[in-house]
Motif scaffolding. Structure first.
Motif, PDB file in Angstrom:
ATOM      1  N   ALA A  21       0.824  -1.209   0.000  1.00  0.00           N
ATOM      2  CA  ALA A  21       0.000   0.000   0.000  1.00  0.00           C
ATOM      3  C   ALA A  21       0.856   1.256   0.000  1.00  0.00           C
ATOM      4  O   ALA A  21       0.538   2.240  -0.679  1.00  0.00           O
ATOM      5  N   ASP A  81      -9.057  -0.550   1.204  1.00  0.00           N
ATOM      6  CA  ASP A  81      -8.107  -0.732   0.111  1.00  0.00           C
ATOM      7  C   ASP A  81      -8.826  -1.058  -1.193  1.00  0.00           C
ATOM      8  O   ASP A  81      -8.422  -0.623  -2.277  1.00  0.00           O
ATOM      9  N   LEU A 198      -2.729  -1.884  -4.444  1.00  0.00           N
ATOM     10  CA  LEU A 198      -3.838  -1.836  -3.479  1.00  0.00           C
ATOM     11  C   LEU A 198      -4.596  -3.157  -3.444  1.00  0.00           C
ATOM     12  O   LEU A 198      -5.067  -3.591  -2.381  1.00  0.00           O
TER      13      LEU A 198
END
Length: 446
Positions: A21, A81, A198
């Protein structure tokens, strides 16, 4: 020195998610501002894009804390996410459709006309920044509540330090220069690669084993009383003198630093002459180098200097570095100052995050964290718009270069002015007393 593997399988998964991330965030940190600077040279308009991403800390952070204490924290982090994946993919495809028409920032600075589709891109950029900010608020607030469920409280500084090191390496050391290289190939590439990262992050968080719902949420009514539950978290923070002071200080520090740093892309281009994407990406790695060093040494430094002294040293160092950055005659000196700035910022973060995780009761951790971050991060939007406005106001009197330098000097001087306030309120004696009181309360409730 513990490695991630020695802190358990769940920590490894969270660690891997953070790497993916934050590499994506590092790509976006360059791609977003570079895209904005390819559409307009107006400092205030570029600042407003930053404001759009920070407004959620004022709007969403308080209810986000209630949600964090109500639902499975693992699923909340993972689904945020997924939401970010959708937004970033859409923005990447839009940029792909327009990137052939965009001038370089250097061409705009030389007087080239702004692109015909610039208004559409700026609007999309602002909307995407706001939506990503909303998801980030809920994700980041919830992610900090996961750590006490994954490692022993005695290992929090070490676990947080390793996580900060990985996040900072990806976010500020690997991501920005990589984004600079990708931009030269195609401006849409950092956005599309971030979407894939992601997806990986979400999958790793979904894979965490165990239960991650606060125990007290099982006893509450299914109907959420947002007002009452927010008030409970706010009341706890406001009545805890140490945490309240840290929240106020963080708000002031973040506001002041963003007065300067929101103009970083324009400073690099118009003062330091860095008009290539890879050059801007490279100069931003200074912060990352320092942040990694600060992450890996935070526990040792705090133990040797004591937490209170370390926090005061951090404020002093951050202020001094901003002053030097505003006077830097070259990109190399600017980079060196950013290295030192990174050390001091992360020392502050590791110590204060670990303190919150140790002092706040688990059933209130999400809400108190959200109130803390409302104070600490909500002011970023104020500092961001103020920084852009100050440059625009100062430019007719000082010229472009000194208008951009002056915001760094003002921010640095204001940091140093906070030392007297902080020294009497966040000293080591008060920190140790708060930790002892929290240990007694936790033992009584167990």
């Amino acid at each position: 020195m513990s490695e991630p593997s020695s802190l358990g399988p769940n920590y490894r998964k969270l660690f891997g998610s953070a790497v993916a991330a934050n590499l994506g965030d590092g790509l976006m940190s360059i791609a977003l501002v570079w895209l904005a600077s390819a559409v307009t040279r107006d400092a205030l308009l570029i600042a407003l894009i930053g404001v759009a991403g920070r407004l959620p800390w004022l709007i969403v952070s308080l209810p986000a804390g209630v949600i964090s204490d109500r639902f499975d924290r693992r699923k909340l982090v993972a689904w945020m996410d997924v939401c970010r994946f959708v937004v970033v993919t859409a923005l990447g495809l839009l940029v792909l459709a327009h990137q052939a028409d965009l001038p370089t920032p250097e061409q705009l600075a030389a007087g080239a006309a702004e692109p015909a589709g610039g208004a559409v891109l700026l609007t999309a950029l602002g909307l995407a920044s706001f939506l990503l900010g909303c998801a980030e608020v809920l994700r980041d607030n919830t992610a900090q509540t996961l750590m006490p469920a994954l490692v022993d409280k005695a290992q929090l500084e070490r676990a947080n330090g390793r996580l900060w090191a990985a996040e900072t390496t990806m976010n500020s050391f690997v991501g920005p220069p990589l984004a600079g290289v990708l931009i030269t190939v195609g401006l849409a590439l950092p956005f599309l690669i971030n979407a894939g990262l992601l997806a990986v992050s979400a999958a790793m968080v979904f894979a965490l084993a165990g239960t991650f719902t606060a125990q007290s949420s099982m006893e509450r009514s299914p109907r959420i009383d947002f007002k009452g539950e927010i008030a409970e978290g706010f009341g706890w923070l406001w009545n805890h003198r140490l945490i309240r002071t840290l929240a106020i200080l963080l708000g002031l520090l973040n506001m002041l630093s963003n007065v300067a740093l929101v103009n970083g892309v324009l400073y690099a281009q118009d003062v330091l002459g860095l008009y290539q994407g890879w050059q801007f990406g490279l100069v931003t790695t200074g912060f990352a180098v320092g942040a990694v060093a600060g992450s890996l040494t935070a526990a040792t430094v705090s133990a040797r200097l004591s937490p209170g002294v370390t926090l005061i040293v951090s404020i002093t160092g951050m202020g001094g570095c901003l002053l030097l950055m505003g006077l830097a005659p070259s990109a190399l000196l600017f980079w060196a100052c950013a290295v030192a700035e990174g050390v001091f910022v992360v020392l502050w973060n590791v110590i204060t995050v670990s303190l919150r995780q140790r002092l706040i009761p688990d059933h209130l951790l999400g809400r108190v964290n959200s109130v803390y971050r409302f104070f600490g991060w909500g002011t970023i939007a104020i500092g961001t718009v103020l920084g852009g406005a100050l440059v625009n106001l100062g430019q007719p009197w000082l010229g472009r270069g000194w208008a951009l330098r002056t915001v760094f000097l003002l921010a640095g001087a204001a940091h140093l002015a906070l030392i007297g306030y902080a020294a009497t309120r966040v000293n080591t004696d008060r920190i140790r007393a708060a930790e002892a009181a929290a240990a007694v309360e936790q033992q009584a409730s167990s």
